[in-house]
Design an enzyme around this catalytic site. Structure first.
Site, PDB file in Angstrom:
ATOM      1  N   HIS A 196      59.066  -6.304  21.226  1.00 27.51           N
ATOM      2  CA  HIS A 196      57.618  -6.405  21.434  1.00 27.51           C
ATOM      3  C   HIS A 196      57.098  -5.246  22.267  1.00 27.51           C
ATOM      4  O   HIS A 196      55.996  -4.764  22.031  1.00 27.51           O
ATOM      5  CB  HIS A 196      57.268  -7.747  22.092  1.00 27.51           C
ATOM      6  N   ASP A 214      49.552  -9.134  22.076  1.00 29.84           N
ATOM      7  CA  ASP A 214      50.643  -9.712  21.297  1.00 29.84           C
ATOM      8  C   ASP A 214      50.211 -11.061  20.720  1.00 29.84           C
ATOM      9  O   ASP A 214      49.443 -11.798  21.348  1.00 29.84           O
ATOM     10  CB  ASP A 214      51.826  -9.926  22.253  1.00 29.84           C
ATOM     11  N   ASP A 245      62.417 -13.741  12.502  1.00 29.43           N
ATOM     12  CA  ASP A 245      61.715 -13.186  11.334  1.00 29.43           C
ATOM     13  C   ASP A 245      62.617 -12.348  10.434  1.00 29.43           C
ATOM     14  O   ASP A 245      62.167 -11.822   9.423  1.00 29.43           O
ATOM     15  CB  ASP A 245      60.542 -12.325  11.822  1.00 29.43           C
TER      16      ASP A 245
HETATM   17 BR1  BUP Z   1      69.683  -2.470  20.921  1.00 27.95          BR
HETATM   18  C1  BUP Z   1      68.593  -0.981  20.947  1.00 27.95           C
HETATM   19  N1  BUP Z   1      68.283   1.296  21.490  1.00 27.95           N
HETATM   20  O1  BUP Z   1      70.244   0.330  21.971  1.00 27.95           O
HETATM   21  P1  BUP Z   1      63.697  -4.508  16.848  1.00 27.95           P
HETATM   22  C2  BUP Z   1      67.313  -1.024  20.444  1.00 27.95           C
HETATM   23  N2  BUP Z   1      66.524   0.093  20.482  1.00 27.95           N
HETATM   24  O2  BUP Z   1      66.330   2.301  21.006  1.00 27.95           O
HETATM   25  P2  BUP Z   1      64.932  -6.656  18.449  1.00 27.95           P
HETATM   26  C3  BUP Z   1      67.011   1.269  20.991  1.00 27.95           C
HETATM   27  O3  BUP Z   1      64.555  -1.204  20.417  1.00 27.95           O
HETATM   28  P3  BUP Z   1      62.859  -8.527  17.944  1.00 27.95           P
HETATM   29  C4  BUP Z   1      69.108   0.224  21.507  1.00 27.95           C
HETATM   30  O4  BUP Z   1      64.937   1.401  18.078  1.00 27.95           O
HETATM   31  C5  BUP Z   1      63.731  -0.697  18.300  1.00 27.95           C
HETATM   32  O5  BUP Z   1      62.629   0.143  18.448  1.00 27.95           O
HETATM   33  C6  BUP Z   1      65.010   0.071  18.525  1.00 27.95           C
HETATM   34  O6  BUP Z   1      63.352  -3.700  18.172  1.00 27.95           O
HETATM   35  C7  BUP Z   1      65.126   0.024  20.017  1.00 27.95           C
HETATM   36  O7  BUP Z   1      64.742  -5.607  17.239  1.00 27.95           O
HETATM   37  C8  BUP Z   1      63.724  -1.716  19.416  1.00 27.95           C
HETATM   38  O8  BUP Z   1      64.375  -3.624  15.895  1.00 27.95           O
HETATM   39  C9  BUP Z   1      64.263  -3.046  18.976  1.00 27.95           C
HETATM   40  O9  BUP Z   1      62.425  -5.111  16.367  1.00 27.95           O
HETATM   41  O10 BUP Z   1      63.579  -7.312  18.690  1.00 27.95           O
HETATM   42  O11 BUP Z   1      65.297  -5.949  19.676  1.00 27.95           O
HETATM   43  O12 BUP Z   1      65.899  -7.653  17.964  1.00 27.95           O
HETATM   44  O13 BUP Z   1      63.849  -9.634  17.891  1.00 27.95           O
HETATM   45  O14 BUP Z   1      61.702  -8.836  18.808  1.00 27.95           O
HETATM   46  O15 BUP Z   1      62.468  -7.990  16.604  1.00 27.95           O
END
Ligand code: BUP
Length: 456
Positions: free
Chosen positions: A18, A115, A376
């Protein structure tokens, strides 16, 4: 005050998934000459969140920061012990208390971008201030439509149990297997927070989404042309949100990556909130080894980063590390995922389908082997497959539902790395993504018009 420079308050909720899109949005708004106030909760769940917030604010000193103290909740609910869900619920319940901190903003606010998890409380505040509240949804339009429909779905138990599909009038039916398990439990805090805020969606000015027109064309047009969920405000696709500079990691993998041939490396990472079981980690390890591809694997065993203390060697064994030391790298730390995906050596992405990750892969045209785990992510994987960006095996189930065996993993990784059609379709998605955010592109137009509408 200078009305040609809108002042926008951004209010993300818990978790990196988020926070990241809000930080990207913040930096995009600055580049469109807006003033930005960032609201964050006083305590974050993960260390990653607090270090990224501090870094971002230090590199954007023009942003005003408001720390919102979320009143602690009585630990009455036993449906989950997931600290992110608990924080969602606490923030959702107290979001309206942000009023005094933003009412005195100078210059006064032009809009709030909040959000979904705080939409209901923030709507009330926005009405009081006479300004619009736009929801920023951090998921696919496919999943957003499910959340928007959840109040109707849960009011009629038969709808959730009676069939193998969920029919949202006007949209392609969603398989029951893609509905997150907490949605079957009305007492689950995730379900509760989504329900109360989904009811507020019709009263928001618009829903800003990190997606682009031709990634989810049918769902988008059905909603925006009022053929489905006609009470929703316009959905405004403004993605893929531009990569902004996030905190650098140690970059230990860089010298190694630089030495690998183009598009030869499988990048394996499951987001910030997935804790994989030790048995599943072993199967993944063996599947990776058997596939014989080069790999960069980021490993996690706990939901919250500060709890993750296990030793890498204890988890996957010295002999594996030894055997694969020339063609693989395993890390157990925060890495800069967006930078890794941009590296020419990366040829495939094994990922949980958190929506930010999907958009980051789309932007680079990297083929994805989707392995959705929670929330999701199955709904997102459907979108990704339909768009031609990736493949998945639906029988792998939710996280922990069954042990996915090494041979299945090996087979899918080989498919990911050898399917030329997939590769060229993914490249095409990348071109379309970049077109959407480039000059004259659909996403760029949408954000520009939204900002224009806030100048009076
Ligand atoms: Br782990 C990790 N480095 O090591 P998502 C994640 N990320 O840059 P999530 C890093 O965090 P939700 C790491 O690039 C992305 O922008 C990644 O968001 C970055 O998954 C973000 O992909 C992670 O949406 O969140 O963390 O499971 O469950 O809320 O979708």
């Amino acid at each position: 005050s200078d009305t040609s420079q809108p002042h926008i308050a951004l209010f993300p909720s818990a978790g990196m998934g988020h926070l990241v899109p809000f930080l990207r949005l913040a930096s995009m708004l600055l580049s469109h000459n807006c003033r930005v106030t960032l609201i964050t909760t006083k305590c974050t769940v993960s260390v990653a969140e607090s270090t990224h917030i501090s870094f971002f604010l230090s590199t954007h000193p023009e942003i005003k920061h408001i720390e919102f103290q979320v009143p602690p909740m009585q630990p009455s609910n036993t449906a989950t012990d997931d600290p992110f869900f608990i924080q969602f619920e606490a923030t959702s319940r107290s979001a309206h208390l942000i009023h005094p901190s933003i009412a005195s903003s100078s210059p006064p606010l032009s809009a709030i971008f909040s959000d979904l998890v705080v939409a209901s409380g923030v709507n009330k505040v926005a009405v009081g201030l006479g300004i619009p509240n736009y929801v920023v949804s951090t998921t696919s339009v496919n999943f957003l439509s499910l959340m928007a429909y959840l109040p109707i779905l849960t009011s009629d138990a038969a709808k959730l149990t009676g069939s193998t599909e969920i029919e949202i009038p006007g949209l392609t039916p969603l398989p029951i297997s893609s509905i997150p398990p907490p949605f079957f439990n009305p007492d689950h805090p995730f379900t509760g927070s989504i329900l109360s805020n989904a009811r507020a969606l019709p009263y928001c000015k618009g829903i800003l989404m990190n997606t682009f027109d031709c990634f989810e064309p049918e769902t988008l047009s059905a909603i925006n042309n009022k053929r489905a969920l006609s009470n929703l405000p316009p959905i405004l696709p403004i993605g893929p949100l531009e990569i902004c500079e996030l905190k650098k990691d140690e970059g230990r993998y860089l010298p190694w990556l630089n030495n690998q041939p183009a598009e030869s490396v499988v990048f394996v990472i499951f987001g910030s909130r997935t804790a994989m079981s030790k048995d599943q980690i072993k199967e993944l390890r063996d599947g990776l080894e058997k596939s014989e591809y080069r790999f960069l694997w980021v490993l996690k065993t706990k939901k919250v980063d500060k709890d993750d203390k296990e030793d890498l060697e204890d988890l996957i064994g010295c002999s594996f590390l030894q055997r694969t030391k020339n063609r693989g790298m395993v890390l157990k730390e925060w890495v800069n995922q967006q930078d890794i995906l941009a590296h020419p050596a990366i040829g495939g992405f094994v990922n949980h389908c958190g929506w930010n990750s999907v958009m980051e892969a789309a932007q680079r045209g990297i083929p994805v082997l989707a392995w959705p785990q929670h929330g999701d992510q199955r709904a997102n994987a459907e979108v990704l497959e339909k768009a031609g960006l990736g493949i998945w095996d639906r029988t792998w189930g939710w996280c922990g539902q069954r042990l996915v065996k090494q041979d299945e993993i090996q087979k899918k990784i080989s498919e990911l790395m050898t399917d030329e059609k997939l590769k060229s379709r993914a490249k095409k998605v990348g071109e379309e993504a970049r077109k959407a955010t480039g000059n004259g592109g659909s996403s760029k137009k949408t954000i520009t018009e939204t900002i224009e509408s806030l100048k009076q």
